[in-house]
Design an enzyme around this catalytic site. Structure first.
Site, PDB file in Angstrom:
ATOM      1  N   GLY A   1       2.912   2.093  10.906  1.00 38.15           N
ATOM      2  CA  GLY A   1       3.933   3.128  10.766  1.00 38.15           C
ATOM      3  C   GLY A   1       4.664   3.470  12.047  1.00 38.15           C
ATOM      4  O   GLY A   1       5.352   4.487  12.122  1.00 38.15           O
TER       5      GLY A   1
ATOM      6  N   ASN B   1       0.874  -1.175   0.000  1.00 42.95           N
ATOM      7  CA  ASN B   1       0.000   0.000   0.000  1.00 42.95           C
ATOM      8  C   ASN B   1       0.908   1.220   0.000  1.00 42.95           C
ATOM      9  O   ASN B   1       1.501   1.564   1.016  1.00 42.95           O
ATOM     10  CB  ASN B   1      -0.886  -0.029   1.252  1.00 42.95           C
ATOM     11  N   TRP B   2       0.997   1.857  -1.160  1.00 42.86           N
ATOM     12  CA  TRP B   2       1.935   2.979  -1.296  1.00 42.86           C
ATOM     13  C   TRP B   2       1.396   4.261  -0.660  1.00 42.86           C
ATOM     14  O   TRP B   2       2.101   5.257  -0.599  1.00 42.86           O
ATOM     15  CB  TRP B   2       2.256   3.209  -2.771  1.00 42.86           C
ATOM     16  N   LYS B   3       0.156   4.237  -0.265  1.00 42.26           N
ATOM     17  CA  LYS B   3      -0.486   5.404   0.366  1.00 42.26           C
ATOM     18  C   LYS B   3      -0.253   6.653  -0.512  1.00 42.26           C
ATOM     19  O   LYS B   3      -0.303   6.545  -1.735  1.00 42.26           O
ATOM     20  CB  LYS B   3       0.015   5.559   1.806  1.00 42.26           C
TER      21      LYS B   3
ATOM     22  N   HIS C   1      -9.365   1.147   5.189  1.00 44.24           N
ATOM     23  CA  HIS C   1      -8.084   1.324   5.892  1.00 44.24           C
ATOM     24  C   HIS C   1      -8.299   2.288   7.058  1.00 44.24           C
ATOM     25  O   HIS C   1      -9.096   3.214   6.963  1.00 44.24           O
ATOM     26  CB  HIS C   1      -7.036   1.868   4.927  1.00 44.24           C
TER      27      HIS C   1
ATOM     28  N   SER D   1       3.692  -2.315  10.422  1.00 44.31           N
ATOM     29  CA  SER D   1       5.137  -2.389  10.669  1.00 44.31           C
ATOM     30  C   SER D   1       5.753  -3.730  10.274  1.00 44.31           C
ATOM     31  O   SER D   1       6.640  -4.239  10.955  1.00 44.31           O
ATOM     32  CB  SER D   1       5.454  -2.050  12.139  1.00 44.31           C
TER      33      SER D   1
ATOM     34  N   GLY E   1       3.009  -1.200   4.315  1.00 44.17           N
ATOM     35  CA  GLY E   1       3.015   0.227   4.006  1.00 44.17           C
ATOM     36  C   GLY E   1       4.419   0.699   3.695  1.00 44.17           C
ATOM     37  O   GLY E   1       4.914   0.563   2.583  1.00 44.17           O
ATOM     38  N   GLY E   2       5.083   1.244   4.689  1.00 48.19           N
ATOM     39  CA  GLY E   2       6.386   1.882   4.484  1.00 48.19           C
ATOM     40  C   GLY E   2       7.397   1.020   3.751  1.00 48.19           C
ATOM     41  O   GLY E   2       8.078   1.503   2.830  1.00 48.19           O
TER      42      GLY E   2
ATOM     43  N   GLU F   1      -5.112  -4.973  10.696  1.00 48.50           N
ATOM     44  CA  GLU F   1      -4.090  -3.959  10.941  1.00 48.50           C
ATOM     45  C   GLU F   1      -4.389  -3.253  12.255  1.00 48.50           C
ATOM     46  O   GLU F   1      -5.243  -2.340  12.289  1.00 48.50           O
ATOM     47  CB  GLU F   1      -4.098  -2.918   9.822  1.00 48.50           C
TER      48      GLU F   1
ATOM     49  N   GLU G   1      -6.690   4.668   8.037  1.00 49.19           N
ATOM     50  CA  GLU G   1      -6.473   6.079   7.682  1.00 49.19           C
ATOM     51  C   GLU G   1      -7.696   6.661   6.975  1.00 49.19           C
ATOM     52  O   GLU G   1      -8.001   7.844   7.129  1.00 49.19           O
ATOM     53  CB  GLU G   1      -5.196   6.195   6.825  1.00 49.19           C
TER      54      GLU G   1
HETATM   55  O1  LIG Z   1      -1.631  -0.524   4.620  1.00 51.63           O
HETATM   56  C1  LIG Z   1      -0.573  -0.690   5.217  1.00 51.63           C
HETATM   57  C2  LIG Z   1      -0.468  -0.470   6.630  1.00 51.63           C
HETATM   58  O2  LIG Z   1      -1.123   0.673   7.047  1.00 51.63           O
HETATM   59  C3  LIG Z   1       0.855  -0.732   7.273  1.00 51.63           C
HETATM   60  O3  LIG Z   1       1.718   0.369   7.163  1.00 51.63           O
HETATM   61  P1  LIG Z   1       3.214   0.212   7.712  1.00 51.63           P
HETATM   62  O4  LIG Z   1       3.762  -1.044   7.086  1.00 51.63           O
HETATM   63  O5  LIG Z   1       3.923   1.437   7.242  1.00 51.63           O
HETATM   64  O6  LIG Z   1       3.117   0.094   9.181  1.00 51.63           O
END
Ligand SMILES: O=C[C@H](O)COP(=O)(O)O
Length: 244
Positions: free
Chosen positions: A168, A8-10, A92, A207, A228-229, A162, A94
């Site tokens: 994050g 997920n590149w957000k 999600h 994470s 994510g990150g 999640e 967010e």
């Molecule tokens: O969609 C992905 C998640 O929100 C996880 O993000 P993260 O891997 O940066 O903690």
């Protein structure tokens, strides 16, 4: 079922970075897992181009519940399908926090995704306060009951667990806690969808890094990861996928 490693590149990266990242992921030689990347909307078509000829799937990060209409700034499931998306992340944390999306809204969006034959990736997860007060499992069970539409199992819908406090932050639940939650989610899916619920993929997200992926992905009922990150660095994303 084949594990799914989803990136997920957000709201990160430029167009050239998106193309380069997709190209690098497409060139990765990963065995044993299905890969999915979910770029921001404007990059769907260029990323589709960069993935051409590879087995890496393309997804989006949200969509509107309506197929079309006067909804300025929104994107519909048919548009996503037109752009080559096969998956759509929904609910999600967010989106739930930034846009006030509740379970009913997520379910309506999932219905729209199903109507196009796309696969919803429905996110659930508790807050830190809910975890500390012992409510994590009932909270997630409630989110599943409210967010998953009928028909979810027929399209092999995906659930992503999640914990909000792990996103994050570099923090993750204990392996026992992840396993317990995934077992609970599996039980909820089986109760709702019968035998088909046993075949749906349940991803862990929050994470996930190359250093912890192997242990997390080895847990029972963990059928992949929503990353994510670490999905923004091709080598890290591929290392996570290779840990399956
Ligand atoms: O969609 C992905 C998640 O929100 C996880 O993000 P993260 O891997 O940066 O903690």
């Amino acid at each position: 079922m084949r594990p799914l490693i989803a990136g997920n590149w957000k709201m990160h990266g430029s167009l050239s970075e998106a193309r380069a990242l997709a190209g690098a992921v497409a060139e990765g030689k990963v065995q044993g897992a299905e890969l999915l990347v979910c770029p921001p909307f404007p990059y769907l078509l260029p990323v589709q181009g960069a993935l051409a000829g590879s087995t890496v799937a393309l997804g989006a990060q949200d969509c509107h519940a309506a197929a079309k209409g006067a909804h300025t700034g929104d994107i519909s499931a048919p548009m996503l399908k037109d752009c080559g998306a096969g998956f759509v992340i929904l609910g999600h944390s967010e989106r739930r926090a930034d846009h006030g999306e509740d379970d009913a809204a997520v379910r309506a969006k999932a219905e729209a995704v199903l109507a196009e034959g796309l696969v919803p990736v429905v996110c659930v997860g508790e807050s830190e306060a809910q975890r500390l007060s012992g409510e994590a499992e009932p909270v997630v069970a409630g989110q599943l009951a409210g967010s998953l539409p009928e028909g979810f199992a027929q399209v092999h819908g995906v659930v992503a667990y999640e914990p909000v406090w792990a996103i994050g932050t570099g923090r993750t639940p204990t392996e026992d806690d992840i396993a317990a939650m995934h077992a609970r989610i599996r039980a909820e899916l089986a109760a709702r969808f019968g035998a088909a619920g046993g075949t749906l993929r349940i991803l862990y997200g929050g994470s996930v890094k190359p250093g912890n992926a192997k242990a997390i992905l080895a847990l029972p009922h963990v059928d992949g990861a929503l990353v994510g990150g670490a999905s923004l660095v091709a080598a890290d994303f591929l290392a996570i996928a290779s840990a399956v």
